[in-house]
Design an enzyme around this catalytic site. Sequence first.
Site, PDB file in Angstrom:
ATOM      1  N   ASP A  95       7.206  11.990  53.057  1.00 51.29           N
ATOM      2  CA  ASP A  95       6.681  12.507  51.789  1.00 51.29           C
ATOM      3  C   ASP A  95       5.177  12.745  51.888  1.00 51.29           C
ATOM      4  OD1 ASP A  95       8.783  10.553  49.543  1.00 51.29           O
ATOM      5  OD2 ASP A  95       9.222  11.988  51.118  1.00 51.29           O
ATOM      6  N   SER A 137       9.246  14.174  35.429  1.00 53.32           N
ATOM      7  CA  SER A 137       8.601  13.528  36.585  1.00 53.32           C
ATOM      8  C   SER A 137       7.279  12.929  36.142  1.00 53.32           C
ATOM      9  CB  SER A 137       8.267  14.539  37.668  1.00 53.32           C
ATOM     10  OG  SER A 137       9.354  15.306  37.957  1.00 53.32           O
ATOM     11  N   LEU A 138       6.690  12.194  37.033  1.00 48.69           N
ATOM     12  CA  LEU A 138       5.380  11.608  36.731  1.00 48.69           C
ATOM     13  C   LEU A 138       4.294  12.455  37.373  1.00 48.69           C
ATOM     14  CD1 LEU A 138       6.121   7.846  37.501  1.00 48.69           C
ATOM     15  CD2 LEU A 138       5.843   8.875  35.254  1.00 48.69           C
ATOM     16  N   GLU A 169       4.526  -0.822  36.661  1.00 55.29           N
ATOM     17  CA  GLU A 169       5.775  -1.063  37.397  1.00 55.29           C
ATOM     18  C   GLU A 169       5.616  -0.517  38.814  1.00 55.29           C
ATOM     19  OE1 GLU A 169       8.657   1.043  35.016  1.00 55.29           O
ATOM     20  OE2 GLU A 169       7.899   0.088  33.209  1.00 55.29           O
ATOM     21  N   LYS A 198       6.522   1.597  41.761  1.00 56.33           N
ATOM     22  CA  LYS A 198       7.291   2.844  41.762  1.00 56.33           C
ATOM     23  C   LYS A 198       8.219   2.845  42.975  1.00 56.33           C
ATOM     24  CE  LYS A 198       6.601   7.788  41.441  1.00 56.33           C
ATOM     25  NZ  LYS A 198       7.217   8.115  42.719  1.00 56.33           N
ATOM     26  N   ASP A 205      10.905   3.961  45.645  1.00 60.50           N
ATOM     27  CA  ASP A 205      11.127   5.255  46.280  1.00 60.50           C
ATOM     28  C   ASP A 205      12.597   5.369  46.654  1.00 60.50           C
ATOM     29  OD1 ASP A 205      10.521   7.690  47.210  1.00 60.50           O
ATOM     30  OD2 ASP A 205       9.555   7.014  49.066  1.00 60.50           O
ATOM     31  N   ARG A 252      19.253  13.126  38.741  1.00 60.50           N
ATOM     32  CA  ARG A 252      18.279  13.865  37.948  1.00 60.50           C
ATOM     33  C   ARG A 252      18.529  15.376  38.007  1.00 60.50           C
ATOM     34  NH1 ARG A 252      12.925  15.219  39.825  1.00 60.50           N
ATOM     35  NH2 ARG A 252      11.730  15.997  38.067  1.00 60.50           N
ATOM     36  N   GLU A 295      16.224   3.554  39.269  1.00 59.47           N
ATOM     37  CA  GLU A 295      16.171   4.075  40.633  1.00 59.47           C
ATOM     38  C   GLU A 295      17.258   3.412  41.488  1.00 59.47           C
ATOM     39  OE1 GLU A 295      13.923   6.374  40.761  1.00 59.47           O
ATOM     40  OE2 GLU A 295      13.264   6.649  42.833  1.00 59.47           O
ATOM     41  N   TYR A 343      14.033   1.308  34.756  1.00 58.85           N
ATOM     42  CA  TYR A 343      12.653   1.440  34.300  1.00 58.85           C
ATOM     43  C   TYR A 343      12.536   2.113  32.931  1.00 58.85           C
ATOM     44  CZ  TYR A 343      13.234   5.946  36.705  1.00 58.85           C
ATOM     45  OH  TYR A 343      13.706   7.151  37.135  1.00 58.85           O
ATOM     46  N   LYS A 359      -0.537   6.595  43.068  1.00 56.78           N
ATOM     47  CA  LYS A 359       0.072   6.515  44.395  1.00 56.78           C
ATOM     48  C   LYS A 359      -0.713   5.609  45.346  1.00 56.78           C
ATOM     49  CE  LYS A 359       3.202   9.098  45.398  1.00 56.78           C
ATOM     50  NZ  LYS A 359       3.484  10.506  45.435  1.00 56.78           N
ATOM     51  N   CYS A 387     -11.916  14.000  87.635  1.00 56.15           N
ATOM     52  CA  CYS A 387     -12.295  13.007  86.636  1.00 56.15           C
ATOM     53  C   CYS A 387     -13.406  13.586  85.753  1.00 56.15           C
ATOM     54  CB  CYS A 387     -12.775  11.721  87.315  1.00 56.15           C
ATOM     55  SG  CYS A 387     -13.528  10.579  86.145  1.00 56.15           S
ATOM     56  N   CYS A 437     -16.789  11.371  86.587  1.00 57.70           N
ATOM     57  CA  CYS A 437     -17.495  11.320  87.873  1.00 57.70           C
ATOM     58  C   CYS A 437     -17.124  12.478  88.791  1.00 57.70           C
ATOM     59  CB  CYS A 437     -17.213   9.998  88.571  1.00 57.70           C
ATOM     60  SG  CYS A 437     -15.528   9.903  89.200  1.00 57.70           S
ATOM     61  N   CYS A 462      -8.379   8.071  87.729  1.00 55.43           N
ATOM     62  CA  CYS A 462      -9.489   8.514  88.566  1.00 55.43           C
ATOM     63  C   CYS A 462      -9.445   7.645  89.816  1.00 55.43           C
ATOM     64  CB  CYS A 462     -10.801   8.311  87.828  1.00 55.43           C
ATOM     65  SG  CYS A 462     -12.205   8.521  88.919  1.00 55.43           S
ATOM     66  N   CYS A 511     -16.323   5.272  89.895  1.00 56.47           N
ATOM     67  CA  CYS A 511     -16.430   6.146  88.718  1.00 56.47           C
ATOM     68  C   CYS A 511     -17.239   5.460  87.625  1.00 56.47           C
ATOM     69  CB  CYS A 511     -15.047   6.495  88.195  1.00 56.47           C
ATOM     70  SG  CYS A 511     -15.122   7.369  86.638  1.00 56.47           S
TER      71      CYS A 511
HETATM   72  S1  IVH Z   1       9.195   6.599  34.827  1.00 62.30           S
HETATM   73  C1  IVH Z   1       8.855  10.873  33.081  1.00 62.30           C
HETATM   74  N1  IVH Z   1       9.098   4.439  36.244  1.00 62.30           N
HETATM   75  O1  IVH Z   1       9.569   8.261  40.154  1.00 62.30           O
HETATM   76  C2  IVH Z   1       9.434  10.263  34.263  1.00 62.30           C
HETATM   77  N2  IVH Z   1       9.767   6.437  37.340  1.00 62.30           N
HETATM   78  O2  IVH Z   1       8.275  11.252  39.386  1.00 62.30           O
HETATM   79  C3  IVH Z   1       9.887   8.904  33.958  1.00 62.30           C
HETATM   80  N3  IVH Z   1      10.349   6.106  39.681  1.00 62.30           N
HETATM   81  O3  IVH Z   1      11.937  10.494  39.002  1.00 62.30           O
HETATM   82  C4  IVH Z   1       9.966   8.106  35.152  1.00 62.30           C
HETATM   83  N4  IVH Z   1      10.005   3.949  39.758  1.00 62.30           N
HETATM   84  O4  IVH Z   1      12.796   8.420  40.093  1.00 62.30           O
HETATM   85  C5  IVH Z   1       9.360   5.758  36.261  1.00 62.30           C
HETATM   86  N5  IVH Z   1       9.011   2.425  37.334  1.00 62.30           N
HETATM   87  C6  IVH Z   1       9.263   3.720  37.366  1.00 62.30           C
HETATM   88  C7  IVH Z   1       9.710   4.380  38.500  1.00 62.30           C
HETATM   89  C8  IVH Z   1       9.933   5.745  38.466  1.00 62.30           C
HETATM   90  C9  IVH Z   1      10.395   5.010  40.425  1.00 62.30           C
HETATM   91  C10 IVH Z   1      10.700   7.457  40.159  1.00 62.30           C
HETATM   92  C11 IVH Z   1      11.720   8.127  39.278  1.00 62.30           C
HETATM   93  C12 IVH Z   1      11.089   9.412  38.846  1.00 62.30           C
HETATM   94  C13 IVH Z   1       9.903   9.539  39.750  1.00 62.30           C
HETATM   95  C14 IVH Z   1       8.732  10.081  38.962  1.00 62.30           C
END
Ligand code: IVH
Length: 743
Positions: free
Chosen positions: A43, A92-93, A124, A126, A128, A147, A205, A257, A376, A470, A473, A488, A493
Amino acid sequence: MFCVVCYMFMDKQQAKKRIEKLREEINHHRYLYHVLDKQEISDGALDSLKNELFKLEQAYPNLITLDSPTQRVAGKPLDKFKKVRHSVPMMSLFDAFNSEDMRDWEKRLYSLISREFRLDYYCELKLDGLAASLRYKKGVFAQGATRGDGVIGEDITQNLRTIEAIPLVLRRPKKGQLTKIGLAKDAIINIQTALEKGTIEVRGEVIMAKTVFGKLNKKYKKQGRALLANPRNAAAGSIRQLDAKLAAERQLDYYVYDLILPLSPRLAMASAKRATPSMVLSSPRLRSGQARERGDLLQKQEQKIELAKLLGFKVLKYNKYCKNIEKVFKFHDHWEKNRDKLDFQCDGVAVKVNKLALWPRLGAVGKGPRYMMAYKFAAEQATTKVKDVVWQVGRTGALTPIAILNPVRVGGVTISHATLHNMDEIQRLSLKIGDTVIIERAGDVIPKVIKALPKLRDGDERDIRLPAECPVCGGKIDKAPGEVAYRCANKNCYAVNLRKLIHWASKGALDIEGLGPKIIEQLVKEGIVGDLSDFYTLKKGDLKPLERFAEKSAENLVKAIQDRKRVKLERFIYGLGIRHVGEETALLLAKNFSVYNITYPKSKISDLIFYFKGIKPESLEAMEDVGPIVAKSISDWFYNQHNLELLEKLEKKGVGFIEDYREYIKKSPKFQNKKFVLTGTLNSLTRYEAKRKIRELGGNISSAVSKNTNFVVAGIDPGIKYDKAKKLGVNIIDEKEFLEIIK
Ligand code: IVH
């Protein structure tokens, strides 16, 4: 992250070409990642390419087209599963990469709300993995979906049912439990009604724990099956298996979450009658979803998580309420440093405005809400270009190719060099000068080039060639059969010699105070020192004319060199810089010499020569931890005339060794041949001092934990060695216990 200056020097034509290539490459990886659940690059690396594209498009806005990956929000759903429309869009965030981004975010938030509110946050980790939304009707699990594109997802109910962390029937929390988490009467009635006859939705998740991933791969390897690429891919791939049995085998996990409760009857009525202006949000897609947040139900994000737990879901125990943004930074920085200790992949912190009443006021823009931010962690991978490759000559004469990079930020620091190890590695990477490459820097490890992206070539790339001679030298370059490294061949050297001299004076070897690399380089350049033995005839007057030297400092250095004329044997052997002989092997050789050589401790360098010339490689191999390569290297060293002459010169100048290991053996039998591993930071002594102490008492130090390890000394913030020791049941002692036993 992409080198900021490079795109400034492109003309429009060059920019257009680069943009097209980047789009093709990004689209390819997005398709693999989002649609096929495959991942060829990380990523971090993909973000880096996207970032480069974004910056180029910003510099040339009329090159932006609607189909550019920068203009897209999410991938399209797979065809294999039934489609499900989400009750509330799954957004998404937005990402923040540093504290400045976070402060800007907070400023924007304050500009949208009245100052009478103080913003507090819920943080929280995040995860993956793969987002999944679960719908419970009358408290029973009814449907689960991915999603997808955020509006329509795929029905993965059967697979989700196999995840033990997902309750098939929700728990019915007692009134007292709900009151305890701060819920008002209205809210409690609403939840109870929803459990009885309404719908409750949760979002969370799907992940695969790192340990499960490891176990499965071990098993698959044994069975000769294809290995899983990484935990995220494994989770996503498993959940999209059409055969639920296969999904079950993968032992997935699920953490909640978010929670979506129905509107309370009072609110539902109000919202049906009139849409108040405060409910009108920036994005029409969100309206239905946001109305719930202004309700009189839950007041805080923190409560959502606590309620989810009461309903029977797994939530992360690491989640934390943060009173202000400074506390958020502390939480983020702590986990950025310690993410390796978690049993799941985690790419940052989801920072959420805790007061739910503020959510509708803050609203959403584009792909995500304003009231949350993904802060991040520094990406461990990034892309950049290889500007050049230079060859460094090491202490053993080995030529190492070093990639000179366009400076790039990775793992929280800017780097401009990365080792390419050897010619074989260059061939494995099919690398050329001018290539765009993926760089990885995980933890404190030296950055490395892990992949070249040949599709981004523009035709100006050049092959990397081994130098004809080399680079230092001009000497001949050799390659021994069966070895990867070119060396070398010139024993004199400059670089080889310089590194040998620096090594001799270094901490683990003779440890000569004040004789650092810069001074040694000066001495060699001025022709004052040629080999190790020359250090011992240095005079104050030789040093004084040199840069950095005054009367006193020159005197001090001469004294420091003379003071270290006689050192412990293992330091002497290590200082010789014999290939494959590190500090541990040097100690082993020293012990063997001291035990078997009757003249010890009065023995001299000539005894050492006698001993090593008389011992066959097979006998060396009989020593623990000495393999055939090490044995041959030691034997070769002592048969080299040049080296023997050097040893004789050292002896003539009074250099020798002290101490008798048989004394140690008598002193501390409990340490004899015990294997120690150190991890974490010790408070009262440095790592170096701890090692010396262990060795002095007759113990050995290993860098890795195995079942043969006798003690793991764990300081503050121990690393993975600690976890491994725990797993293997090795004896772990803390600093206090360690100090006790070395007393
Ligand atoms: S809140 C408006 N909380 O991260 C989006 N997302 O781009 C609400 N993720 O698709 C998501 N941990 O899959 C939220 N504690 C957390 C999370 C979380 C992982 C992932 C989730 C989402 C992506 C956000």
